[in-house]
Scaffold this motif. Structure first.
Motif, PDB file in Angstrom:
ATOM      1  N   ALA A   1       9.669  58.651 -21.182  1.00  0.00           N
ATOM      2  CA  ALA A   1       9.938  58.133 -22.524  1.00  0.00           C
ATOM      3  C   ALA A   1       8.712  57.486 -23.146  1.00  0.00           C
ATOM      4  O   ALA A   1       8.561  57.477 -24.372  1.00  0.00           O
ATOM      5  N   ALA A   2       7.824  56.950 -22.334  1.00  0.00           N
ATOM      6  CA  ALA A   2       6.619  56.292 -22.847  1.00  0.00           C
ATOM      7  C   ALA A   2       5.564  57.279 -23.331  1.00  0.00           C
ATOM      8  O   ALA A   2       4.614  56.889 -24.003  1.00  0.00           O
TER       9      ALA A   2
ATOM     10  N   THR B   1       3.909  60.548 -25.405  1.00  0.00           N
ATOM     11  CA  THR B   1       4.044  61.311 -26.638  1.00  0.00           C
ATOM     12  C   THR B   1       4.431  62.750 -26.283  1.00  0.00           C
ATOM     13  O   THR B   1       4.338  63.166 -25.125  1.00  0.00           O
ATOM     14  N   THR B   2       4.815  63.503 -27.268  1.00  0.00           N
ATOM     15  CA  THR B   2       5.168  64.910 -27.046  1.00  0.00           C
ATOM     16  C   THR B   2       3.984  65.657 -26.446  1.00  0.00           C
ATOM     17  O   THR B   2       4.137  66.419 -25.493  1.00  0.00           O
ATOM     18  N   ARG B   3       2.784  65.443 -26.968  1.00  0.00           N
ATOM     19  CA  ARG B   3       1.597  66.136 -26.456  1.00  0.00           C
ATOM     20  C   ARG B   3       1.297  65.711 -25.025  1.00  0.00           C
ATOM     21  O   ARG B   3       0.932  66.537 -24.195  1.00  0.00           O
ATOM     22  N   GLU B   4       1.463  64.438 -24.712  1.00  0.00           N
ATOM     23  CA  GLU B   4       1.231  63.972 -23.344  1.00  0.00           C
ATOM     24  C   GLU B   4       2.224  64.606 -22.374  1.00  0.00           C
ATOM     25  O   GLU B   4       1.861  64.978 -21.259  1.00  0.00           O
ATOM     26  N   ARG B   5       3.468  64.788 -22.809  1.00  0.00           N
ATOM     27  CA  ARG B   5       4.463  65.483 -21.960  1.00  0.00           C
ATOM     28  C   ARG B   5       4.077  66.939 -21.761  1.00  0.00           C
ATOM     29  O   ARG B   5       4.228  67.488 -20.673  1.00  0.00           O
ATOM     30  N   GLU B   6       3.563  67.579 -22.813  1.00  0.00           N
ATOM     31  CA  GLU B   6       3.088  68.961 -22.684  1.00  0.00           C
ATOM     32  C   GLU B   6       1.953  69.054 -21.675  1.00  0.00           C
ATOM     33  O   GLU B   6       1.934  69.949 -20.824  1.00  0.00           O
ATOM     34  N   VAL B   7       1.013  68.134 -21.772  1.00  0.00           N
ATOM     35  CA  VAL B   7      -0.124  68.125 -20.846  1.00  0.00           C
ATOM     36  C   VAL B   7       0.366  67.886 -19.422  1.00  0.00           C
ATOM     37  O   VAL B   7      -0.054  68.577 -18.484  1.00  0.00           O
TER      38      VAL B   7
ATOM     39  N   LYS C   1      -0.063  55.318 -18.603  1.00  0.00           N
ATOM     40  CA  LYS C   1       1.288  54.961 -19.037  1.00  0.00           C
ATOM     41  C   LYS C   1       2.307  55.028 -17.900  1.00  0.00           C
ATOM     42  O   LYS C   1       3.264  54.268 -17.884  1.00  0.00           O
ATOM     43  N   LEU C   2       2.092  55.966 -16.970  1.00  0.00           N
ATOM     44  CA  LEU C   2       3.042  56.125 -15.872  1.00  0.00           C
ATOM     45  C   LEU C   2       2.621  55.345 -14.625  1.00  0.00           C
ATOM     46  O   LEU C   2       3.322  55.368 -13.616  1.00  0.00           O
ATOM     47  N   GLY C   3       1.483  54.667 -14.702  1.00  0.00           N
ATOM     48  CA  GLY C   3       1.014  53.879 -13.567  1.00  0.00           C
ATOM     49  C   GLY C   3       0.634  54.727 -12.364  1.00  0.00           C
ATOM     50  O   GLY C   3       0.880  54.349 -11.224  1.00  0.00           O
ATOM     51  N   LEU C   4       0.012  55.873 -12.627  1.00  0.00           N
ATOM     52  CA  LEU C   4      -0.354  56.814 -11.573  1.00  0.00           C
ATOM     53  C   LEU C   4      -1.840  56.724 -11.266  1.00  0.00           C
ATOM     54  O   LEU C   4      -2.649  56.418 -12.138  1.00  0.00           O
ATOM     55  N   ARG C   5      -2.200  57.030 -10.028  1.00  0.00           N
ATOM     56  CA  ARG C   5      -3.587  56.944  -9.590  1.00  0.00           C
ATOM     57  C   ARG C   5      -4.377  58.217  -9.895  1.00  0.00           C
ATOM     58  O   ARG C   5      -5.550  58.166 -10.218  1.00  0.00           O
ATOM     59  N   ASP C   6      -3.717  59.389  -9.775  1.00  0.00           N
ATOM     60  CA  ASP C   6      -4.461  60.639  -9.911  1.00  0.00           C
ATOM     61  C   ASP C   6      -3.517  61.790 -10.247  1.00  0.00           C
ATOM     62  O   ASP C   6      -2.312  61.606 -10.400  1.00  0.00           O
ATOM     63  N   ARG C   7      -4.093  62.989 -10.353  1.00  0.00           N
ATOM     64  CA  ARG C   7      -3.320  64.174 -10.724  1.00  0.00           C
ATOM     65  C   ARG C   7      -2.277  64.543  -9.685  1.00  0.00           C
ATOM     66  O   ARG C   7      -1.238  65.089 -10.029  1.00  0.00           O
ATOM     67  N   VAL C   8      -2.550  64.259  -8.429  1.00  0.00           N
ATOM     68  CA  VAL C   8      -1.556  64.562  -7.393  1.00  0.00           C
ATOM     69  C   VAL C   8      -0.275  63.789  -7.678  1.00  0.00           C
ATOM     70  O   VAL C   8       0.824  64.358  -7.656  1.00  0.00           O
ATOM     71  N   GLN C   9      -0.402  62.517  -7.969  1.00  0.00           N
ATOM     72  CA  GLN C   9       0.780  61.731  -8.299  1.00  0.00           C
ATOM     73  C   GLN C   9       1.424  62.233  -9.589  1.00  0.00           C
ATOM     74  O   GLN C   9       2.647  62.240  -9.711  1.00  0.00           O
ATOM     75  N   ALA C  10       0.621  62.685 -10.546  1.00  0.00           N
ATOM     76  CA  ALA C  10       1.164  63.227 -11.790  1.00  0.00           C
ATOM     77  C   ALA C  10       1.987  64.482 -11.521  1.00  0.00           C
ATOM     78  O   ALA C  10       3.057  64.676 -12.103  1.00  0.00           O
ATOM     79  N   VAL C  11       1.513  65.334 -10.630  1.00  0.00           N
ATOM     80  CA  VAL C  11       2.261  66.549 -10.279  1.00  0.00           C
ATOM     81  C   VAL C  11       3.594  66.174  -9.637  1.00  0.00           C
ATOM     82  O   VAL C  11       4.635  66.769  -9.948  1.00  0.00           O
TER      83      VAL C  11
END
Length: 136
Positions: free
Chosen positions: A72-73, A75-81, A115-125
């Protein structure tokens, strides 16, 4: 780099702050590439480890609805990315897909991580999988 292809070593390394995890049998070119990727602020995991790592986090993850609330935090573009990162695309590939510059993608990725409090792309995945942004 380790000789042990065991989940507990992978998880312990990531918990300790590692941004890369390769097995001893990695090719020299892969090792050099991984060092460059980590030095650039990204993360790397051996392909044989990645699926098990994601499965581990999915198995202990909250419900998909609760995980999706985290988005929810964004933006639409950030969700796309985030969705494209979850699908394994590089910054250059995301830039081409969204018709933006690679530096714009880096900015979006950085904002997603922040925004999601993540350290890196692995956590983002992992978050992307938890939120249903990639097929299981």
């Amino acid at each position: 780099m380790t000789t042990f292809d065991l989940d507990e070593y992978v998880l312990a390394g990531l918990r300790a702050g590692a941004s890369g995890f390769l097995l001893k049998d990695a090719l020299a070119d892969d090792l050099i590439s991984a060092v460059r990727v980590v030095a650039a602020g990204e993360a790397v995991a051996a392909p044989s480890v990645t699926r098990r790592l994601i499965a581990h986090y999915l198995g202990s993850s909250p419900s998909r609805a609760a995980a999706a609330d985290r988005l929810a935090a964004l933006t639409t573009r950030e969700r796309e990315v985030l969705a494209l990162v979850t699908h394994g695309l590089s910054n250059a590939e995301i830039a081409a897909a969204l018709f933006v510059s690679e530096s714009t993608v880096k900015t979006h990725v950085g904002r997603v991580l922040g925004k999601l409090g993540l350290r890196d792309r692995v956590q983002a995945v992992i978050v992307g999988y938890e939120c249903g942004l990639a097929p299981r």
